[in-house]
Scaffold this motif. Structure first.
Motif, PDB file in Angstrom:
ATOM      1  N   UNK A  49       0.826  -1.202   0.000  1.00  0.00           N
ATOM      2  CA  UNK A  49       0.000   0.000   0.000  1.00  0.00           C
ATOM      3  C   UNK A  49       0.865   1.259   0.000  1.00  0.00           C
ATOM      4  N   UNK A  50       1.945   1.232   0.767  1.00  0.00           N
ATOM      5  CA  UNK A  50       2.872   2.365   0.775  1.00  0.00           C
ATOM      6  C   UNK A  50       3.533   2.526  -0.586  1.00  0.00           C
ATOM      7  N   UNK A  51       3.880   1.405  -1.202  1.00  0.00           N
ATOM      8  CA  UNK A  51       4.493   1.426  -2.527  1.00  0.00           C
ATOM      9  C   UNK A  51       3.551   2.041  -3.552  1.00  0.00           C
ATOM     10  N   UNK A  52       2.277   1.705  -3.476  1.00  0.00           N
ATOM     11  CA  UNK A  52       1.290   2.266  -4.397  1.00  0.00           C
ATOM     12  C   UNK A  52       1.244   3.789  -4.278  1.00  0.00           C
ATOM     13  N   UNK A  53       1.294   4.280  -3.038  1.00  0.00           N
ATOM     14  CA  UNK A  53       1.298   5.723  -2.822  1.00  0.00           C
ATOM     15  C   UNK A  53       2.573   6.360  -3.365  1.00  0.00           C
ATOM     16  N   UNK A  54       3.699   5.666  -3.220  1.00  0.00           N
ATOM     17  CA  UNK A  54       4.968   6.161  -3.743  1.00  0.00           C
ATOM     18  C   UNK A  54       4.911   6.321  -5.258  1.00  0.00           C
ATOM     19  N   UNK A  55       4.357   5.331  -5.936  1.00  0.00           N
ATOM     20  CA  UNK A  55       4.249   5.383  -7.394  1.00  0.00           C
ATOM     21  C   UNK A  55       3.397   6.573  -7.822  1.00  0.00           C
ATOM     22  N   UNK A  56       2.252   6.750  -7.178  1.00  0.00           N
ATOM     23  CA  UNK A  56       1.366   7.854  -7.517  1.00  0.00           C
ATOM     24  C   UNK A  56       2.045   9.194  -7.298  1.00  0.00           C
ATOM     25  N   UNK A  57       2.804   9.303  -6.210  1.00  0.00           N
ATOM     26  CA  UNK A  57       3.477  10.566  -5.908  1.00  0.00           C
ATOM     27  C   UNK A  57       4.527  10.890  -6.963  1.00  0.00           C
ATOM     28  N   UNK A  58       5.306   9.897  -7.379  1.00  0.00           N
ATOM     29  CA  UNK A  58       6.351  10.138  -8.364  1.00  0.00           C
ATOM     30  C   UNK A  58       5.777  10.500  -9.735  1.00  0.00           C
ATOM     31  N   UNK A  59       4.662   9.904 -10.088  1.00  0.00           N
ATOM     32  CA  UNK A  59       4.053  10.198 -11.384  1.00  0.00           C
ATOM     33  C   UNK A  59       3.510  11.622 -11.460  1.00  0.00           C
ATOM     34  N   UNK A  60       3.308  12.250 -10.311  1.00  0.00           N
ATOM     35  CA  UNK A  60       2.741  13.599 -10.302  1.00  0.00           C
ATOM     36  C   UNK A  60       3.741  14.674  -9.900  1.00  0.00           C
TER      37      UNK A  60
END
Length: 341
Positions: A308-319
């Motif tokens: 779940x933390x990884x998913x948030x990391x991916x979203x943050x980097x894409x934006x």
């Protein structure tokens, strides 16, 4: 539960299948460096800092693995809670490769490939034997840039294992590049100059076994509906297994992040490739894997929380706006046939 955006992206990908087939990303080798031309000197900084290895890589008694992470994450986030503990439990030596100047792999992948090239050479030197290179998404493709443009690395690599590798780009990525995006995303479009160069000449090389694992329900790397999709490889002389997780477990539905982290079918195929001569053979995978929720090595309590933390990391980097550029980075001189030596 998957966010609705993932289903939307998958729908767009399927509808855009013809874009990959008809795009310029499938051009031939004309204008590109001959496949046997020696590669250029490595010029990126801090090469030695890019590689972290277990002690048993030195003089390894079995094939060691170089792990290469995906776009938006580093190796600890991608592999620290799954493949690293799995390999330690199995006694498989490994190293991880990260860029000291671009830790989340958002920049020009031509620079990232220099660190991977260094990693292949250094691991081969330490181990005294050929190695495997295994990665997720960008990391499942980037070693092929090293093999294409630094031909000395081909004799150092026994196995290439890609998990949802962007071997021919993705028809979904352009939606993320309106009006701009990170350099690595520009380069992972299906018709990018990077992808055209990567697949010029030949896609595989003799003496190397390629295991390319993909999911038909991947919402990011598409089209991947069969073995002629973006992740699959063909021709060139290498031994190749292109396999969907659904070929082993028809009801499996892993999305993009799961296939490179916690998916039990993917890990079973990867371990099969590492423990047998040649690429993975899906017929050797026990169908009991279809009843498992997590791959071996993932803690059943902390693993899903880490994911779940990884998913948030991916979203943050894409934006992250600071990483966005208006166009794809230019191809390096060494990629072209007429580059002066």
């Amino acid at each position: 539960m998957r966010p609705p955006l993932r289903y939307c992206l998958l729908t767009v990908a399927v509808a855009a299948l013809l874009a990959l087939v008809g795009g310029s990303g499938v051009a031939g080798a004309d204008g590109y460096a001959p496949v046997d031309r020696p590669g250029p000197a490595l010029t990126v900084p801090d090469l030695a800092k890019s590689l972290r290895c277990t002690a048993d890589v030195r003089n390894a008694t079995r094939e060691p693995v170089l792990l290469t992470p995906a776009t938006t994450v580093d190796s600890d986030q991608n592999f620290g809670f799954d493949y690293e503990p799995l390999f330690r439990g199995l006694g498989i030596p490994y190293c991880v490769s990260d860029s000291p100047v671009d830790p989340y792999n958002m920049g020009d992948m031509q620079l990232r490939a220099q660190y991977v090239t260094y990693g292949i050479r250094e691991m081969y030197r330490l181990a005294g034997r050929r190695i495997a290179v295994m990665g997720h998404s960008q990391g499942g493709m980037i070693m092929r840039w090293s093999l294409r443009f630094w031909p000395d690395t081909r004799g150092m690599v026994d196995d290439v294992i890609g998990m949802a590798g962007t071997n021919h780009g993705s028809v979904v990525v352009p939606a993320l590049c309106v009006p701009d995006c990170a350099p690595a995303l520009w380069q992972q479009r299906a018709n990018s100059a990077f992808m055209t160069a990567l697949n010029s000449g030949q896609e595989t090389f003799p003496g190397i076994s390629y295991t390319e694992i993909y999911s038909r329900t991947d919402e990011f790397v598409q089209p991947n509906l069969d073995d002629h999709g973006t992740s699959s490889l063909h021709g060139g002389g290498g031994k190749v297994t292109n396999v969907a997780v659904q070929d082993v477990c028809p009801l499996a539905v892993p999305e993009h992040l799961l296939i490179g982290t916690m998916d039990p079918v993917t890990s079973a195929l990867a371990v099969d490739a590492l423990t047998h001569s040649g690429p993975a053979d899906p017929s050797r995978i026990e169908r009991a894997v279809c009843g498992r929720l997590l791959m071996p090595g993932v803690d059943p309590v902390t693993g899903p929380l880490t994911f779940a933390t990884l998913t948030a990391q991916v979203a943050a980097q894409l934006t992250v706006a600071a990483r966005r550029v208006p166009s794809e980075p230019a191809l390096a001189c060494y990629v072209t046939a007429d580059c002066p030596r």
